[in-house]
Design a protein around this motif. Structure first.
Motif, mmCIF file in Angstrom:
data_model
loop_
_atom_site.group_PDB
_atom_site.id
_atom_site.type_symbol
_atom_site.label_atom_id
_atom_site.label_comp_id
_atom_site.label_asym_id
_atom_site.label_seq_id
_atom_site.Cartn_x
_atom_site.Cartn_y
_atom_site.Cartn_z
ATOM 1 N N THR A 255 0.840 -1.182 0.000
ATOM 2 C CA THR A 255 0.000 0.000 0.000
ATOM 3 C C THR A 255 0.878 1.235 0.000
ATOM 4 O O THR A 255 2.109 1.143 0.074
ATOM 5 N N SER A 256 0.286 2.411 -0.080
ATOM 6 C CA SER A 256 1.038 3.662 -0.139
ATOM 7 C C SER A 256 0.635 4.555 1.025
ATOM 8 O O SER A 256 -0.451 4.402 1.595
ATOM 9 N N PRO A 257 1.490 5.540 1.377
ATOM 10 C CA PRO A 257 1.109 6.482 2.433
ATOM 11 C C PRO A 257 -0.196 7.215 2.125
ATOM 12 O O PRO A 257 -1.028 7.409 3.015
ATOM 13 N N THR A 258 -0.381 7.611 0.871
ATOM 14 C CA THR A 258 -1.616 8.310 0.517
ATOM 15 C C THR A 258 -2.832 7.416 0.726
ATOM 16 O O THR A 258 -3.872 7.865 1.231
ATOM 17 N N ALA A 259 -2.694 6.139 0.369
ATOM 18 C CA ALA A 259 -3.805 5.207 0.578
ATOM 19 C C ALA A 259 -4.106 5.043 2.060
ATOM 20 O O ALA A 259 -5.282 4.947 2.467
ATOM 21 N N GLU A 283 7.983 14.444 -1.409
ATOM 22 C CA GLU A 283 7.073 13.880 -2.400
ATOM 23 C C GLU A 283 5.909 13.157 -1.726
ATOM 24 O O GLU A 283 4.764 13.251 -2.170
ATOM 25 N N LEU A 284 6.189 12.434 -0.652
ATOM 26 C CA LEU A 284 5.132 11.751 0.103
ATOM 27 C C LEU A 284 4.150 12.781 0.660
ATOM 28 O O LEU A 284 2.926 12.617 0.561
ATOM 29 N N ALA A 285 4.699 13.846 1.249
ATOM 30 C CA ALA A 285 3.863 14.879 1.867
ATOM 31 C C ALA A 285 2.979 15.558 0.822
ATOM 32 O O ALA A 285 1.774 15.774 1.047
ATOM 33 N N PHE A 286 3.551 15.898 -0.317
ATOM 34 C CA PHE A 286 2.792 16.588 -1.368
ATOM 35 C C PHE A 286 1.674 15.699 -1.908
ATOM 36 O O PHE A 286 0.550 16.160 -2.147
ATOM 37 N N ALA A 287 1.975 14.400 -2.052
ATOM 38 C CA ALA A 287 0.979 13.472 -2.587
ATOM 39 C C ALA A 287 -0.202 13.286 -1.637
ATOM 40 O O ALA A 287 -1.319 12.994 -2.076
ATOM 41 N N ALA A 288 0.026 13.450 -0.332
ATOM 42 C CA ALA A 288 -1.032 13.210 0.658
ATOM 43 C C ALA A 288 -2.016 14.367 0.792
ATOM 44 O O ALA A 288 -3.044 14.244 1.453
ATOM 45 N N LEU A 289 -1.712 15.510 0.167
ATOM 46 C CA LEU A 289 -2.554 16.696 0.302
ATOM 47 C C LEU A 289 -3.853 16.568 -0.476
ATOM 48 O O LEU A 289 -3.872 16.146 -1.634
#
Length: 379
Positions: A255-259, A283-289
């Motif tokens: 799974t991914s952090p965003t998921a 990149e992780l932080a930006f994707a989670a927004l």
């Protein structure tokens, strides 16, 4: 006096008269950390105080400055001027004061902001000390606190006697080393306009990231998800009230952090705090927004980070930078929250070494074990 001094070779930006005007990662190479004799600091200005250092924390900045990248350059993207006595997260006792110092006295237990403002430029006159046009950085551009004595402008010092009332003298001096990273967290959350209904994600669980969690929980934020590679730091985040997980555990679950964020919140985050200072973390932080989300950047990157400006526009995102803690009473607020029992950062103190073992302390901190490693300098 004996001090922990970082030396490096100047390899880049030879066009600059002052090497601190460019990122250290473009200027300095082959850092070497070791004990050395340095002159004792003296009162130079009426607002100066001399502090006998009790404890000093090891910051990620100290590790990045003393760690070469693959190309031999230091890994720190901020300003530095070597050689320098390291150390900017510290506590101690005032032993001398300048003639203009009235708010503090010899014998006071204090912590100090690490940004040294000029107090005269446009930014300083407007109260924005962290953005001082001629500011110095304790332990980076001027000598810091990995030494028995350090000189600081009294206007950057805060009495921590109330912490001694809560913890006792020695533990107060230990806990006081965390005021600096918590001050960074406090000012950042203030700039990001933290709301109690925020869906908060924290990426990077060093003392700043863990401080964000403690301060957010104390402010009434109920929904917090946090990520870090290290299980020991994830455990501290869980103890502070966050739903935290390691990056490795997500990989194992495919799974991914965003998921994970969407699963926990039912939506993406309204506020993400990047407190790791790496490209992957950004990149992780930006994707989670989520739409209209705010990204608070507290981690210092060693290099420029590209990101998707089309998504920035289409989702009406806001990116907020925040450095330091000076000038907005962040230290005062953090001290009061600790003294009043609103937060208790003491679990973040996971290792303490004597000054004679400072090199071992740096090795321990570099291993990623625990959260905050501190050095007992004088006591």
């Amino acid at each position: 006096m004996r001090a922990l001094v970082l030396r490096a070779e100047r390899r880049g930006r030879l066009d600059l008269l002052d090497p601190a005007k460019a990122p250290a990662s473009t200027v300095w190479a082959h850092p070497v950390l070791g004990e050395d004799e340095v002159p004792e600091p003296q009162i130079e200005h009426p607002q100066d105080v001399i502090i006998r250092v009790a404890y000093c924390g090891i910051c990620g900045t100290d590790l990045h400055c003393s760690q070469p990248a693959a190309n031999g350059m230091v890994s720190f993207g901020g300003a530095a001027r070597f050689p320098v006595v390291l150390g900017h997260e510290f506590t101690g006792t005032i032993v001398r004061t300048g003639t203009a110092v009235t708010s503090l006295a010899v014998g006071d237990l204090v912590a100090a902001e690490s940004v040294s403002a000029c107090w005269e430029c446009t930014e300083c006159r407007a109260g924005h000390l962290n953005e001082c046009e001629r500011g110095e950085l304790l332990g980076l551009t001027v000598n810091g606190a990995m030494a028995p004595l350090v000189r600081v402008d009294a206007r950057h010092c805060y009495a921590i006697g109330r912490l001694a009332d809560r913890y006792g003298r020695d533990q107060a001096l230990r806990v006081g080393t965390l005021i600096e990273p918590l001050g960074v967290a406090h000012r950042g959350l203030t700039r990001a306009a933290l709301r109690t209904d925020d869906r908060l994600v924290v990426v990077g669980l060093g003392p700043i990231g863990l401080g964000v969690i403690q301060l957010a929980k104390a402010a009434g934020v109920a929904q917090i998800v946090a990520f870090d590679p290290l299980e020991s730091r994830v455990a501290l985040a869980r103890a502070a009230g966050a739903d935290a997980c390691t990056l490795a555990s997500m990989h194992e679950r495919n799974t991914s952090p965003t998921a994970v964020v969407i699963d926990r919140f039912g939506a993406r985050a309204s506020l993400v705090v990047e407190a790791a200072g790496t490209t992957d973390a950004f990149e992780l932080a930006f994707a989670a927004l989520g739409p209209r989300g705010r990204l608070l950047v507290l981690g210092r990157m060693p290099e420029r980070v590209p990101f998707d400006t089309n998504r920035l526009l289409s989702s009406a995102l806001t990116v907020i930078g925040s450095r330091g803690h000076a000038g907005a009473d962040a230290f005062g607020a953090v001290i009061n929250k600790i003294a009043d029992g609103v937060i208790d950062p003491s679990p973040l103190l996971t290792a303490c070494f004597d000054f004679a073992d400072a090199q071992a302390a740096f090795a321990h901190a570099r291993s990623g074990s625990g959260a905050k490693t501190i050095v007992r300098v004088e006591g």
